[in-house]
Design an enzyme around this catalytic site. Structure first.
Site, mmCIF file in Angstrom:
data_model
loop_
_atom_site.group_PDB
_atom_site.id
_atom_site.type_symbol
_atom_site.label_atom_id
_atom_site.label_comp_id
_atom_site.label_asym_id
_atom_site.label_seq_id
_atom_site.Cartn_x
_atom_site.Cartn_y
_atom_site.Cartn_z
ATOM 1 C CD GLN A 156 -25.596 -15.390 -20.152
ATOM 2 O OE1 GLN A 156 -25.215 -14.248 -20.369
ATOM 3 N NE2 GLN A 156 -25.047 -16.126 -19.184
ATOM 4 N NE ARG A 164 -15.265 -16.188 -19.524
ATOM 5 C CZ ARG A 164 -14.572 -16.434 -20.603
ATOM 6 N NH1 ARG A 164 -14.102 -15.439 -21.314
ATOM 7 N NH2 ARG A 164 -14.322 -17.656 -20.996
ATOM 8 C CB CYS A 165 -17.976 -12.879 -11.728
ATOM 9 S SG CYS A 165 -19.605 -12.178 -11.813
ATOM 10 C CD GLU A 185 -18.505 -17.594 -14.449
ATOM 11 O OE1 GLU A 185 -18.596 -18.644 -13.797
ATOM 12 O OE2 GLU A 185 -19.325 -16.685 -14.377
HETATM 13 N N1 MCN Z 1 -15.340 -27.865 -20.149
HETATM 14 C C1 MCN Z 1 -14.561 -28.995 -20.317
HETATM 15 N N2 MCN Z 1 -14.000 -29.604 -19.222
HETATM 16 C C2 MCN Z 1 -14.191 -29.109 -17.976
HETATM 17 C C3 MCN Z 1 -14.978 -27.935 -17.792
HETATM 18 C C4 MCN Z 1 -15.555 -27.347 -18.913
HETATM 19 O O1 MCN Z 1 -14.362 -29.430 -21.449
HETATM 20 N N3 MCN Z 1 -13.652 -29.713 -16.907
HETATM 21 C C5 MCN Z 1 -15.986 -27.221 -21.297
HETATM 22 C C6 MCN Z 1 -17.502 -27.362 -21.226
HETATM 23 O O2 MCN Z 1 -17.958 -28.523 -21.777
HETATM 24 C C7 MCN Z 1 -17.977 -26.125 -21.961
HETATM 25 C C8 MCN Z 1 -16.909 -25.092 -21.618
HETATM 26 O O3 MCN Z 1 -15.742 -25.839 -21.259
HETATM 27 O O4 MCN Z 1 -18.042 -26.356 -23.335
HETATM 28 C C9 MCN Z 1 -17.305 -24.171 -20.440
HETATM 29 O O5 MCN Z 1 -17.851 -24.977 -19.435
HETATM 30 P P1 MCN Z 1 -18.294 -24.475 -17.979
HETATM 31 O O6 MCN Z 1 -17.112 -24.176 -17.175
HETATM 32 O O7 MCN Z 1 -19.249 -25.492 -17.488
HETATM 33 O O8 MCN Z 1 -19.066 -23.112 -18.221
HETATM 34 P P2 MCN Z 1 -20.514 -22.904 -18.881
HETATM 35 O O9 MCN Z 1 -20.654 -23.757 -20.050
HETATM 36 O O10 MCN Z 1 -21.554 -22.922 -17.836
HETATM 37 O O11 MCN Z 1 -20.357 -21.438 -19.434
HETATM 38 C C10 MCN Z 1 -20.607 -20.322 -18.644
HETATM 39 C C11 MCN Z 1 -19.370 -19.460 -18.488
HETATM 40 C C12 MCN Z 1 -19.800 -18.123 -18.037
HETATM 41 S S1 MCN Z 1 -20.760 -18.026 -16.650
HETATM 42 C C13 MCN Z 1 -19.494 -17.006 -18.760
HETATM 43 S S2 MCN Z 1 -19.978 -15.507 -18.114
HETATM 44 C C14 MCN Z 1 -18.812 -17.101 -20.023
HETATM 45 C C15 MCN Z 1 -18.011 -18.335 -20.152
HETATM 46 O O12 MCN Z 1 -18.665 -19.417 -19.734
HETATM 47 N N4 MCN Z 1 -19.389 -16.608 -21.135
HETATM 48 C C16 MCN Z 1 -18.875 -16.971 -22.365
HETATM 49 N N5 MCN Z 1 -17.326 -18.474 -21.299
HETATM 50 C C17 MCN Z 1 -17.797 -17.919 -22.455
HETATM 51 N N6 MCN Z 1 -17.282 -18.254 -23.649
HETATM 52 C C18 MCN Z 1 -17.831 -17.741 -24.767
HETATM 53 N N7 MCN Z 1 -17.296 -18.087 -25.955
HETATM 54 N N8 MCN Z 1 -18.891 -16.899 -24.741
HETATM 55 C C19 MCN Z 1 -19.426 -16.498 -23.575
HETATM 56 O O13 MCN Z 1 -20.472 -15.691 -23.550
HETATM 57 CU CU1 CUM Z 2 -21.111 -14.176 -13.812
HETATM 58 S S1 CUM Z 2 -21.359 -13.947 -15.836
HETATM 59 MO MO1 CUM Z 2 -21.634 -15.803 -16.338
HETATM 60 O O1 CUM Z 2 -22.131 -16.273 -14.817
HETATM 61 O O2 CUM Z 2 -23.029 -15.771 -17.219
#
Ligand code: MCN
Ligand code: CUM
Length: 798
Positions: free
Chosen positions: A224, A371-372, A741
C-alpha cells in the site's frame, strides 16, 4: 450572459456517480495482480513456518532439501545473518526476525525458505527440512506476559528484562482526577477488542528481479506504500535508491494488511540478488492469516465522570495491548498506541487521561491496522460502548445523552479532551437524520410492546468523529519521514492527460475519483484522464494509502496540481485571446474575455497552444507536480443505528434494520463513497457477529482458514440504509474528508449496543465480540458479562 461552462456532472466532475473505470478490467478478469506477472527465468519461493509458538531452535538440517532436484537455494536465519539480514527494523522502532535464528516466538513464524524451479518443488523441499525445537512456556495474553516470573520473549534485546513494549500516557492526569472528585456518578466498563485480521482476498506476495548488468532491483509487490518500501530497501539493504524500483500492481484488497514489510519480501529480494534470477513468493491463505498484519487485541478499562444532568465531566482510560512477538505497528512515531486518544473527540469533555501499556506475547505481530486510522477503531468502539453504558447508568435516553454532550456546530475549531483540533461537523443533525430514518420513538414503543410478549428487541447507536488523513508534517511522521503526499499532472497536446500520485489504490477506486477532481478543476472530461499509481520510477514520492489519507492528502495534491496547470493555461489563454491576463475569467473548461464573454478558448485550446503556439519566452508544455502538506487531519462524522431481535432460546440475533448517516464533507463520487460505507459496514458486522481468531493456551492460532475465520457473504449481510449530511472540510481544497474506514470504525458498537440493549434487563454490561449465539445465550441465562479473551476454553459451555 449564457454560460458556456461544461456541465460538471456530464464530464464526470465532482459529485458525479461515475462508474469505476478500473472495473472494466476487473470484471473481465484482466486485472494484473502480482501473481499474474511471469518473468523469464523466474524461480519460486516457499516459506517453512514454525509449528510452535515459543521454542528454542536446537538445529536446522537442510541437507535433504538441498538434495531435491530443482532446488536452487535454501535460506536459514544463520545465512541471513551473514548478510546482516536475519533481523529487520519495524515501523515502530523495534526489530523483527526475518528468519528465526535463536528462537521462534509465534506459531507461523518464518524459519527457513526454499527457492526452486516451481512452487511445488519448493514446498516439498520445505517439508524436507528438519528442525529440532526445544519447547518453551507460551504466553498468549497480557496477564500472562506481565505475571511475575513470566518467561522473557524478547531475550534477543539488550536491556529488555520483561515483556513490556511501552508504558505511555497522554492527557491531563490532575485535571481528570479533579473531574472525578466532582462527579455525581462514575460509570465503568471493561472489555476486550479481539484480534481480527484484514484478510484481503489476495494474499501477500512479491517478485524480486535483480539485474546484475544494470545493478537495478525491481520488485513487484503487494504494498500500500511503495515509496516507503523503496526507502526501507535503500536504508536497510544499503542499495542505492535510484537503482530500486518498487511496483505495486493491482491489489486484491489491502485493508491495512499490505502496509508492513514482511519477511517474505526481504527473502525474495536477497534470493534474487544471490541467484541473479527473478524470485516469486506468493503467500497462501493460512500463511496470510497466521503471520501477517493482525489488528486490535486490546484490553480496555474506562471510567466516565458524570453529573446527574447527564454532562460528562471527565474520562479515564487504560489499555493493555497485545502486540505479539514484535512491535511492528504502522503508526505515526509520536504515538505509542496510535490515535487511541482520538476517543471522545465528538463530545465536549473538559478533561481526559489515558494510560497505555503494550506487551509482547507469543503471537504474530499484532496491532498493525485493519481499516482503522491507527487504533481509531478500538477508540471509537470503546467510546460508544462506554457512552451507552453511562446513559444506562444515569437512566437517561441514549440519544439524549449523546445530544447533551456533543460538541456544538458553532463551537469549532474545537480542542478535544486529548488535544486534537477538530474543525467542523454537524453532529446533532446527523443523529437527528438517523433517528428519524430509523423511526426512533416508534421503535421504542414497539420494543416495549414486544417485551410484553417475551420478545427481545434492541436498538444500538454509535456516533463518532474520527481523524482521517495522516498528515501535517509537523506532527506526523513514520520513522522520521514526514507525512505529506503528491500528484503530478501532464496535459498532452490534444487536451488528454495523465495523472500520477504517491497514493496507491487497493480497491478504493482512485483511477476513477482522481480524474473527477481534475475534471472539476480544469473541465477536462474525466474520461480523458488516465490515473496511474504504484510505480516508484514514475509516480512522485508519497507515503501511500492507509488511514484514509488518500483523499485528504493525495486528493488535495490532485486539486492543487490542477490549479497550477490552470494558472499556466490562463497565461496561454491570454496569449491566444490577445488580452492581458487580468482581463481573463474562468468557467469550467473555458477562459473568456471579461468584457466579451462569447470570446473564449477551451482548456484543450490552451493545451494545444502549450505545444504549438506559446508566447515568446514561455516554457513549453503543460504539466506540473504538487506536494501537499495538509494543515490538519480531516474529521468526518458518522451516526450508525442498528435494531436487532435476540432469540432468548438460542442467543441468535438478527439485524432488523441498519441506518447509516455519514458526513465525509464534499463527496467526489457518491457511488464510490456508498460502496466504501457498505463494505465497511459489512466488515463491522463480521467483527461484531462472527469473526473469531484466537489462540489456545499453547499459542495455536484458531482461525487460520476460512472455515474458522468467517467472512460474511451477501446471504448473511444485512441491508444498509444510507443517508448523508455534508459539512465541507474547511481546509481541504475541495472540502472533502476521508471516508474509507468510517463504517468499520463506527459500525461494531452499533450492533453490540443493540444486542446489549435487547438484554438490558439481565444487568449484563458487556459481551466481547464476536457476539456468537453461545456467548449471548450465556449472558441471558447466567446474567453475567461474557469475556472472549484468549485462551478461550473451547468446551467451556458444554
Ligand atoms: N471519496 C470520495 N469522496 C470523499 C472521500 C472519499 O469520493 N469525500 C472516495 C475516494 O476518492 C476514494 C474512496 O472514496 O476513491 C476512499 O477514499 P479515502 O477515504 O480517501 O480512503 P483511501 O483512498 O485512502 O483508502 C484507504 C482506506 C483504508 S485505510 C482501508 S484500510 C480500506 C479502505 O480505504 N481498504 C480498502 N477501503 C477499501 N476498499 C477496498 N475496496 N479495498 C480496500 O483494501
Ligand atoms: Cu488502518 S488499515 Mo488502512 O489504514 O490501510
Amino acid at each position: 450572459m449564457t454560460t458556456q461552462a461544461r456541465d460538471e456532472i456530464k464530464i464526470g466532475g465532482l459529485g458525479a456517480s461515475r462508474k469505476r473505470v478500473e472495473d472494466n478490467r476487473f470484471i473481465r478478469g484482466k486485472g494484473n495482480y502480482v501473481d499474474d506477472i511471469v518473468l523469464p527465468g523466474m524461480l519460486h519461493m516457499e516459506i517453512l513456518r514454525s509449528p510452535l509458538a515459543h521454542a528454542r531452535i536446537v538445529s536446522i538440517d537442510t541437507s535433504k532439501a538441498w538434495a531435491i532436484p530443482g532446488v536452487r537455494l535454501v535460506l536459514t536465519g544463520e545465512m541471513m545473518a551473514t548478510r546482516n539480514l536475519a533481523w529487520m527494523p519495524t515501523l515502530s522502532y523495534d526489530t523483527q526476525a526475518v528468519l528465526a535464528t535463536d528462537k521462534v516466538r509465534f506459531q507461523g513464524q518464518e524459519v527457513a525458505c526454499v527457492i526452486a524451479d516451481d512452487p511445488y518443488i519448493a514446498k516439498d523441499a520445505c517439508e524436507a527440512i528438519v528442525v529440532e525445537y526445544e519447547a518453551l512456556p507460551v504466553i498468549v495474553n497480557p496477564t500472562q506476559a506481565l505475571a511475575d516470573g513470566a518467561p522473557l520473549i524478547r531475550d534477543d534485546k539488550e536491556n529488555q528484562h520483561d515483556n513490556v513494549v511501552f508504558d505511555w500516557e497522554v492527557g491531563d492526569r490532575d485535571g481528570t482526577e479533579r473531574a472525578f472528585a466532582q462527579a455525581d456518578l462514575v460509570s465503568k466498563l471493561e472489555l476486550h477488542y479481539p484480534r481480527s485480521h484484514p484478510s484481503p482476498m489476495e494474499c501477500c506476495g512479491s517478485i524480486a528481479d535483480f539485474d546484475r548488468s544494470t545493478s537495478k532491483l525491481t520488485v513487484y509487490m503487494t504494498t500500500q506504500a511503495p515509496h516507503i518500501i523503496r526507502a526501507a530497501v535503500a536504508l536497510v539493504a544499503e542499495l542505492p535508491e535510484h537503482m530500486i524500483r518498487i511496483v505495486s500492481p493491482d491489489l486484491g484488497g489491502g485493508f491495512g494488511n499490505k502496509v508492513p514489510v514482511y519477511p517474505g519480501y526481504v527473502m525474495s529480494i536477497l534470493a534474487s540478488i544471490l541467484l541473479e534470477r527473478p524470485v516469486k513468493w506468493i503467500e497462501d491463505k493460512t500463511g496470510n492469516l497466521i503471520s501477517t498484519g493482525f489488528a486490535r487485541d486490546i484490553y480496555l478499562k474506562g471510567e466516565l465522570a458524570l453529573r446527574k444532568d447527564g454532562k460528562i465531566l471527565g474520562v479515564r482510560m487504560h489499555t493493555d495491548s497485545d502486540h505479539g512477538a514484535f512491535f511492528s505497528d504502522a503508526q505515526p512515531s509520536k504515538f505509542k498506541i496510535g490515535l487511541m486518544h482520538s476517543a471522545f473527540s465528538c463530545y465536549d469533555i473538559p478533561s481526559a487521561h489515558l494510560t497505555a501499556r503494550g506487551v509482547y506475547t507469543n503471537k504474530a505481530p499484532g496491532g498493525v491496522a485493519y481499516r482503522c486510522s491507527f487504533r481509531v477503531t478500538e477508540a471509537m468502539y470503546f467510546q460508544e460502548r462506554m457512552v451507552q453504558a453511562a446513559a444506562d447508568d444515569l437512566g437517561m435516553d441514549q440519544a439524549e445523552f449523546r445530544r447533551r454532550n456533543f460538541v456544538r456546530d458553532d463551537d469549532f475549531p474545537h480542542r478535544t479532551p486529548f488535544g486534537f483540533l477538530t474543525d467542523s461537523g454537524q453532529y446533532g443533525k446527523c443523529l437527528q437524520v438517523g433517528l428519524e430514518a430509523i423511526g426512533y420513538e416508534d421503535f421504542l414503543k414497539q420494543k416495549e410492546e414486544a417485551k410484553s410478549r417475551g420478545r427481545l428487541l434492541g436498538i444500538g447507536i454509535s456516533t463518532m468523529t474520527e481523524p482521517l488523513g495522516a498528515g501535517n508534517s509537523r506532527e506526523y511522521d513514520i520513522l522520521g519521514i514526514k507525512m505529506f503526499d503528491s500528484a503530478e499532472l501532464r496535459v498532452h497536446m490534444t487536451g488528454k492527460a495523465i495523472l500520477r500520485t504517491g497514493a496507491k489504490t487497493q480497491g478504493q477506486g482512485h483511477e476513477t475519483t482522481w480524474a473527477q477532481i481534475v475534471a472539476h478543476e480544469l473541465g477536462i472530461p474525466a474520461d480523458d484522464i488516465v490515473v496511474e499509481e504504484g510505480d516508484t520510477d514514475t509516480a512522485p514520492f508519497g507515503m501511500g494509502t492507509y488511514a484514509s489519507r488518500s483523499t485528504p492528502v493525495a486528493g488535495a495534491a490532485v486539486a492543487m496540481v490542477s490549479r497550477k496547470v490552470r494558472a499556466k493555461a490562463r497565461k496561454l489563454a491570454a496569449h491566444l485571446l490577445e488580452v492581458s491576463e487580468e482581463d481573463i475569467e474562468w468557467e469550467l473548461g473555458r477562459f473568456y474575455v471579461r468584457s466579451s464573454p462569447e470570446t473564449g478558448v477551451s482548456i484543450q485550446d490552451c493545451a494545444y497552444a502549450a505545444y504549438s503556439n506559446m508566447p515568446d519566452g514561455m516554457e513549453p508544455g503543460l504539466e506540473n507536480v504538487a506536494y501537499y502538506d495538509p494543515p490538519n487531519l480531516t474529521w468526518p462524522f458518522a451516526c450508525y443505528i442498528a435494531t436487532v431481535e435476540v432469540d432468548p432460546q438460542t442467543g441468535v440475533w438478527d439485524v432488523l434494520r441498519f441506518v447509516a448517516v455519514d458526513d465525509c464533507g464534499v463527496r467526489i463520487n457518491p457511488m464510490v463513497v456508498e460502496g466504501q460505507i457498505m463494505g465497511g459496514l459489512t466488515e463491522a458486522y463480521a467483527m461484531a457477529s462472527m469473526q473469531f481468531i484466537t489462540f489456545d493456551a499453547q499459542g495455536n492460532c484458531i482461525g487460520s482458514n476460512y472455515m474458522d475465520y468467517l467472512l460474511p457473504t451477501a446471504w448473511e449481510t444485512p441491508g444498509w440504509e444510507l443517508h448523508e449530511v455534508v459539512t465541507p472540510c474547511p481546509h481541504h481544497p475541495i472540502g472533502a474528508k476521508g471516508i474509507g474506514e468510517c463504517a468499520t470504525v463506527g459500525g461494531p458498537a452499533a450492533f453490540v449496543n443493540a444486542v446489549l440493549d435487547a438484554i438490558k434487563d439481565t444487568g449484563v454490561r458487556n459481551i466481547d465480540m464476536p457476539l456468537l449465539p453461545d456467548r449471548v445465550y450465556e449472558a441471558i441465562t447466567q446474567r453475567h458479562d461474557v469475556s472472549g479473551a484468549p485462551p478461550v476454553k473451547m468446551d467451556d459451555h458444554d
